[in-house]
Write an enzyme that holds these catalytic residues in place. Structure first.
Site, PDB file in Angstrom:
ATOM      1  CE  LYS A 198      36.005  39.851  57.494  1.00  0.00           C
ATOM      2  NZ  LYS A 198      35.403  40.745  56.475  1.00  0.00           N
ATOM      3  NE  ARG A 206      28.240  46.316  60.312  1.00  0.00           N
ATOM      4  CZ  ARG A 206      29.302  45.573  60.112  1.00  0.00           C
ATOM      5  NH1 ARG A 206      29.220  44.269  60.286  1.00  0.00           N
ATOM      6  NH2 ARG A 206      30.445  46.110  59.741  1.00  0.00           N
TER       7      ARG A 206
HETATM    8  P1  AMP Z   1      33.732  44.290  60.636  1.00  0.00           P
HETATM    9  O1  AMP Z   1      32.534  43.943  61.449  1.00  0.00           O
HETATM   10  O2  AMP Z   1      34.815  43.254  60.717  1.00  0.00           O
HETATM   11  O3  AMP Z   1      33.382  44.660  59.210  1.00  0.00           O
HETATM   12  O4  AMP Z   1      34.370  45.609  61.293  1.00  0.00           O
HETATM   13  C1  AMP Z   1      33.642  46.826  61.356  1.00  0.00           C
HETATM   14  C2  AMP Z   1      34.591  47.973  61.635  1.00  0.00           C
HETATM   15  O5  AMP Z   1      35.262  47.769  62.887  1.00  0.00           O
HETATM   16  C3  AMP Z   1      35.721  48.170  60.624  1.00  0.00           C
HETATM   17  O6  AMP Z   1      35.308  48.909  59.500  1.00  0.00           O
HETATM   18  C4  AMP Z   1      36.752  48.907  61.468  1.00  0.00           C
HETATM   19  O7  AMP Z   1      36.404  50.269  61.633  1.00  0.00           O
HETATM   20  C5  AMP Z   1      36.598  48.240  62.831  1.00  0.00           C
HETATM   21  N1  AMP Z   1      37.506  47.065  62.949  1.00  0.00           N
HETATM   22  C6  AMP Z   1      37.156  45.754  63.054  1.00  0.00           C
HETATM   23  N2  AMP Z   1      38.239  44.969  63.120  1.00  0.00           N
HETATM   24  C7  AMP Z   1      39.317  45.802  63.055  1.00  0.00           C
HETATM   25  C8  AMP Z   1      40.724  45.601  63.041  1.00  0.00           C
HETATM   26  N3  AMP Z   1      41.269  44.365  63.106  1.00  0.00           N
HETATM   27  N4  AMP Z   1      41.520  46.691  62.952  1.00  0.00           N
HETATM   28  C9  AMP Z   1      41.012  47.937  62.897  1.00  0.00           C
HETATM   29  N5  AMP Z   1      39.702  48.199  62.869  1.00  0.00           N
HETATM   30  C10 AMP Z   1      38.845  47.143  62.959  1.00  0.00           C
END
Ligand code: AMP
Length: 191
Positions: free
Chosen positions: A13, A133
């Protein structure tokens, strides 16, 4: 054009959001990036979100919805935006629908990057080594995939019912995947 980029962790993404952003000349809003910045700054939201992220769990809906609502009100979003990582639950999708309807707008298309779990685990472990990360370790990756299947994947049916979901095979070269996304968006804007 208001787009949602959906898909499990590691589906690409962020990568595709960046390319799309340049091509469409609209910003990508990544809730993951916003939360990681908040953690670095040790803001109240950052301190609260850190534990959820490190455990591979979702940050509570009300917190994330208010962050997104505030961000979408900024002037740069008026001409459109790409959401990366939001919505991740049905209540978030409903909140997004309401906040856009309040300004006579809507989600135009949802692009779902689909990649199988084995490939995702390989990609995320590799990313963990390169980016450091904190949530890209095997235990947290497995938890995030479980959370995706339980809480986020029902959004596919939600957006299918709205006629907005476009599935994209997320394996292969970055350029080929981008071409498929471009075709889906072209189709969605003609509909
Ligand atoms: P990402 O970078 O999109 O993989 O997000 C990393 C982490 O941030 C996820 O595993 C969640 O803990 C938190 N996070 C990101 N976006 C959301 C969302 N829309 N709702 C809840 N938690 C989120």
């Amino acid at each position: 054009m208001n787009l949602v980029l959906m898909g499990p962790p590691g589906a690409g993404k962020g990568t595709q959001g960046e390319i799309l952003s340049k091509r469409l000349d609209i910003n990508t809003i990544s809730t993951g990036v916003m939360l990681r910045t908040a953690i670095k700054e040790q803001s109240e939201i950052g301190k609260m979100a850190e534990k959820y992220i490190n455990d591979g769990k979702l940050v509570p809906d009300d917190v994330i919805v208010s962050i997104v609502k505030e961000r979408l009100q900024k002037p740069d979003c008026a001409k459109g935006f790409i959401l990366d990582g939001f919505p991740r639950t049905i209540p978030q999708a409903k909140a997004l629908k309401k906040m856009l309807a309040d300004r006579n707008s809507k989600v135009h298309a949802v692009v779902g990057l689909e990649v199988d779990d084995n490939e995702l685990v390989d990609r995320l472990l590799k990313r963990g080594k390169e980016s450091g990360r904190s949530d890209d370790n095997l235990e947290t990756i497995n938890k995030r995939l479980e959370v995706y299947h339980n809480q986020t994947s029902p959004l596919r049916d939600y957006y299918k019912q709205e006629g907005k979901y476009h599935a994209i095979h997320g394996s292969g070269s970055i350029d080929d995947i981008f071409e498929s996304i471009k075709c889906s968006i072209a189709k969605a804007t003609k509909e």
